[in-house]
Design a protein around this motif. Sequence first.
Motif, PDB file in Angstrom:
ATOM      1  N   ALA A  90       0.821  -1.088  -0.024  1.00  0.00           N
ATOM      2  CA  ALA A  90       0.066   0.005  -0.005  1.00  0.00           C
ATOM      3  C   ALA A  90       0.685   1.378  -0.055  1.00  0.00           C
ATOM      4  CB  ALA A  90      -0.901   0.043   1.170  1.00  0.00           C
ATOM      5  N   ILE A  91       2.044   1.138   0.995  1.00  0.00           N
ATOM      6  CA  ILE A  91       2.905   2.320   0.720  1.00  0.00           C
ATOM      7  C   ILE A  91       3.392   2.576  -0.786  1.00  0.00           C
ATOM      8  CG2 ILE A  91       4.947   3.035   2.007  1.00  0.00           C
ATOM      9  CD1 ILE A  91       3.878   2.088   4.509  1.00  0.00           C
ATOM     10  N   LYS A  92       4.010   1.488  -1.223  1.00  0.00           N
ATOM     11  CA  LYS A  92       4.707   1.620  -2.549  1.00  0.00           C
ATOM     12  C   LYS A  92       3.579   2.185  -3.487  1.00  0.00           C
ATOM     13  CE  LYS A  92       6.808  -1.725  -4.700  1.00  0.00           C
ATOM     14  NZ  LYS A  92       7.006  -3.284  -4.863  1.00  0.00           N
ATOM     15  N   LEU A  93       2.367   1.705  -3.339  1.00  0.00           N
ATOM     16  CA  LEU A  93       1.315   1.948  -4.312  1.00  0.00           C
ATOM     17  C   LEU A  93       1.055   3.650  -3.984  1.00  0.00           C
ATOM     18  CD1 LEU A  93      -0.956  -1.007  -4.633  1.00  0.00           C
ATOM     19  CD2 LEU A  93       0.462   0.015  -6.261  1.00  0.00           C
ATOM     20  N   LEU A  94       0.794   3.816  -2.684  1.00  0.00           N
ATOM     21  CA  LEU A  94       0.799   5.507  -2.602  1.00  0.00           C
ATOM     22  C   LEU A  94       1.637   6.510  -3.111  1.00  0.00           C
ATOM     23  CD1 LEU A  94      -0.969   5.252   0.836  1.00  0.00           C
ATOM     24  CD2 LEU A  94      -2.128   5.903  -1.136  1.00  0.00           C
ATOM     25  N   GLU A  95       3.044   5.827  -2.950  1.00  0.00           N
ATOM     26  CA  GLU A  95       4.095   6.698  -3.672  1.00  0.00           C
ATOM     27  C   GLU A  95       3.936   6.733  -5.157  1.00  0.00           C
ATOM     28  OE1 GLU A  95       7.725   4.693  -2.334  1.00  0.00           O
ATOM     29  OE2 GLU A  95       9.122   6.632  -3.035  1.00  0.00           O
ATOM     30  N   TYR A  96       3.648   5.577  -5.556  1.00  0.00           N
ATOM     31  CA  TYR A  96       3.558   5.178  -7.397  1.00  0.00           C
ATOM     32  C   TYR A  96       2.444   6.515  -7.659  1.00  0.00           C
ATOM     33  CZ  TYR A  96       2.884   2.636 -11.655  1.00  0.00           C
ATOM     34  OH  TYR A  96       2.685   2.504 -12.814  1.00  0.00           O
ATOM     35  N   VAL A  97       1.364   6.494  -7.027  1.00  0.00           N
ATOM     36  CA  VAL A  97       0.282   7.333  -7.381  1.00  0.00           C
ATOM     37  C   VAL A  97       0.694   8.811  -6.828  1.00  0.00           C
ATOM     38  CG1 VAL A  97      -1.480   5.526  -7.841  1.00  0.00           C
ATOM     39  CG2 VAL A  97      -1.394   6.901  -5.773  1.00  0.00           C
ATOM     40  N   GLU A  98       1.618   8.928  -6.214  1.00  0.00           N
ATOM     41  CA  GLU A  98       2.049  10.343  -5.849  1.00  0.00           C
ATOM     42  C   GLU A  98       1.262  11.048  -4.702  1.00  0.00           C
ATOM     43  OE1 GLU A  98       3.156  12.691  -9.206  1.00  0.00           O
ATOM     44  OE2 GLU A  98       4.080  11.025 -10.195  1.00  0.00           O
ATOM     45  N   VAL A  99       0.683  10.213  -3.873  1.00  0.00           N
ATOM     46  CA  VAL A  99      -0.022  10.885  -2.779  1.00  0.00           C
ATOM     47  C   VAL A  99       0.630  10.171  -1.438  1.00  0.00           C
ATOM     48  CG1 VAL A  99      -2.169  11.522  -3.837  1.00  0.00           C
ATOM     49  CG2 VAL A  99      -1.792   9.045  -2.975  1.00  0.00           C
ATOM     50  N   LEU A 100       1.702   9.792  -1.234  1.00  0.00           N
ATOM     51  CA  LEU A 100       2.167   9.020  -0.122  1.00  0.00           C
ATOM     52  C   LEU A 100       2.374  10.320   0.993  1.00  0.00           C
ATOM     53  CD1 LEU A 100       3.130   6.609   1.352  1.00  0.00           C
ATOM     54  CD2 LEU A 100       5.456   7.164   0.638  1.00  0.00           C
ATOM     55  N   ASP A 101       2.712  11.424   0.508  1.00  0.00           N
ATOM     56  CA  ASP A 101       2.610  12.343   1.656  1.00  0.00           C
ATOM     57  C   ASP A 101       1.478  12.757   2.513  1.00  0.00           C
ATOM     58  OD1 ASP A 101       1.782  13.312  -0.592  1.00  0.00           O
ATOM     59  OD2 ASP A 101       2.362  15.667  -0.258  1.00  0.00           O
ATOM     60  N   LYS A 102       0.315  12.425   1.802  1.00  0.00           N
ATOM     61  CA  LYS A 102      -0.929  12.302   2.466  1.00  0.00           C
ATOM     62  C   LYS A 102      -1.549  11.198   3.067  1.00  0.00           C
ATOM     63  CE  LYS A 102      -0.912  16.491   0.843  1.00  0.00           C
ATOM     64  NZ  LYS A 102      -1.547  17.592   0.272  1.00  0.00           N
ATOM     65  N   ASN A 103      -0.646  10.362   3.177  1.00  0.00           N
ATOM     66  CA  ASN A 103      -1.047   9.100   3.853  1.00  0.00           C
ATOM     67  C   ASN A 103      -2.014   8.962   5.099  1.00  0.00           C
ATOM     68  OD1 ASN A 103      -0.273   6.278   4.349  1.00  0.00           O
ATOM     69  ND2 ASN A 103       1.814   6.817   5.328  1.00  0.00           N
ATOM     70  N   ASP A 104      -1.849  10.047   6.255  1.00  0.00           N
ATOM     71  CA  ASP A 104      -2.528  10.094   7.115  1.00  0.00           C
ATOM     72  C   ASP A 104      -3.687  10.665   7.336  1.00  0.00           C
ATOM     73  OD1 ASP A 104      -0.907   8.142   8.568  1.00  0.00           O
ATOM     74  OD2 ASP A 104       0.681   9.505   9.235  1.00  0.00           O
ATOM     75  N   ASN A 105      -3.765  11.533   6.126  1.00  0.00           N
ATOM     76  CA  ASN A 105      -4.899  12.443   5.804  1.00  0.00           C
ATOM     77  C   ASN A 105      -6.271  11.825   5.620  1.00  0.00           C
ATOM     78  OD1 ASN A 105      -2.727  13.992   5.449  1.00  0.00           O
ATOM     79  ND2 ASN A 105      -4.064  15.564   4.320  1.00  0.00           N
ATOM     80  N   PHE A 106      -7.267  12.278   6.192  1.00  0.00           N
ATOM     81  CA  PHE A 106      -8.737  11.873   6.009  1.00  0.00           C
ATOM     82  C   PHE A 106      -9.102  12.335   4.440  1.00  0.00           C
ATOM     83  CE2 PHE A 106      -8.307  11.508  10.486  1.00  0.00           C
ATOM     84  CZ  PHE A 106      -8.804  10.084  10.720  1.00  0.00           C
ATOM     85  N   PRO A 107     -10.044  11.694   3.926  1.00  0.00           N
ATOM     86  CA  PRO A 107     -10.650  12.206   2.580  1.00  0.00           C
ATOM     87  C   PRO A 107     -11.025  13.666   2.452  1.00  0.00           C
ATOM     88  CG  PRO A 107     -11.245  10.214   2.867  1.00  0.00           C
ATOM     89  CD  PRO A 107     -10.776  10.652   4.188  1.00  0.00           C
ATOM     90  N   SER A 108     -11.497  14.118   3.504  1.00  0.00           N
ATOM     91  CA  SER A 108     -11.833  15.593   3.477  1.00  0.00           C
ATOM     92  C   SER A 108     -10.650  16.674   3.453  1.00  0.00           C
ATOM     93  CB  SER A 108     -12.657  16.069   4.792  1.00  0.00           C
ATOM     94  OG  SER A 108     -12.198  15.702   5.899  1.00  0.00           O
ATOM     95  N   GLU A 109      -9.542  15.957   3.753  1.00  0.00           N
ATOM     96  CA  GLU A 109      -8.400  16.722   3.613  1.00  0.00           C
ATOM     97  C   GLU A 109      -7.559  16.848   2.786  1.00  0.00           C
ATOM     98  OE1 GLU A 109      -8.003  16.196   8.824  1.00  0.00           O
ATOM     99  OE2 GLU A 109      -6.678  14.920   7.270  1.00  0.00           O
ATOM    100  N   ILE A 110      -8.049  16.401   1.462  1.00  0.00           N
ATOM    101  CA  ILE A 110      -7.073  15.997   0.454  1.00  0.00           C
ATOM    102  C   ILE A 110      -8.164  16.912  -0.833  1.00  0.00           C
ATOM    103  CG2 ILE A 110      -5.693  14.198   1.067  1.00  0.00           C
ATOM    104  CD1 ILE A 110      -7.402  12.158  -0.635  1.00  0.00           C
TER     105      ILE A 110
END
Length: 227
Positions: A123-143
């Motif tokens: 999951a971490i690799k994929l979030l990096e792949y789609v370029e949102v890893l820095d928003k890992n701990d955010n909730f949907p309302s915060e992105i």
Amino acid sequence: MSLILRDVRKTYKDPKELIVFEKLNLNIETGEIVAIIGPSGSGKTTLLNIIGLIDKVDEGEVYVFQKNVSSMTEEELANFRNENVGFIFQLPHLIEELTVFENTIIPSMIRDKFLTKEVKRRAIKLLEYVEVLDKNDNFPSEISGGEKRRVEIARALVNNPKIIIADEPTSNLDPNLKFSIMSLFKKINKDFGTTIVFSTHDYDLLEYANKVFKIENRTLVALKFQV
Ligand SMILES: Nc1ncnc2c1ncn2[C@@H]1O[C@H](COP(=O)(O)OP(=O)(O)OP(=O)(O)O)[C@@H](O)[C@H]1O
Ligand SMILES: [Mg+2]
């Protein structure tokens, strides 16, 4: 052959009978990018729901990876869908109470019942792949809207599906963003060999597809066919 629809008929019964498809045929080969175009109400979502095994046909056959879908039980179908199909819905479908990371692992949690180290890494690799890893701990309302789409794409990929189905993946996105999302699909197709099927009413997106079908008169007409 990855997916075949044969002489499909699909109707809705309520509030009165509506025939959406009649004698509809479609072949999708492994590794292709296929676009389904048609105006609002023509049946794009209905067709993608059939392809994604979310909805059933009234008549005709659906084969996915040589398996006839009608011979499968509900449970087999649910497992098959969870393991092989990544779905990106027309309306954003993230769970507001869960973080970006937690949303991403949902399909794996359904499969495994608990979080394995391997899934966490993936999951971490994929979030990096789609370029949102820095928003890992955010909730949907915060992105942002574009970031939500990217999280949905990571979630669709988490179980390493053979096919990704995206229903109007760029609706409500500004032009720059829509091309960056389509480029991401192209990259996924190239990097992982994932078959991609997307619907749109936007002719600008058709250049991203190998095959384009238009919904017309309750069936599909081939507009572009690149083998
Ligand atoms: N659950 C349902 N019950 C009854 N009719 C439905 C249902 N879902 C869709 N329809 C009807 O079926 C037709 C096809 O709808 P569908 O949502 O597949 O179109 P679409 O091409 O995805 O449209 P849009 O571009 O607006 O998303 C429409 O006439 C719609 O009103
Ligand atoms: Mg739709």
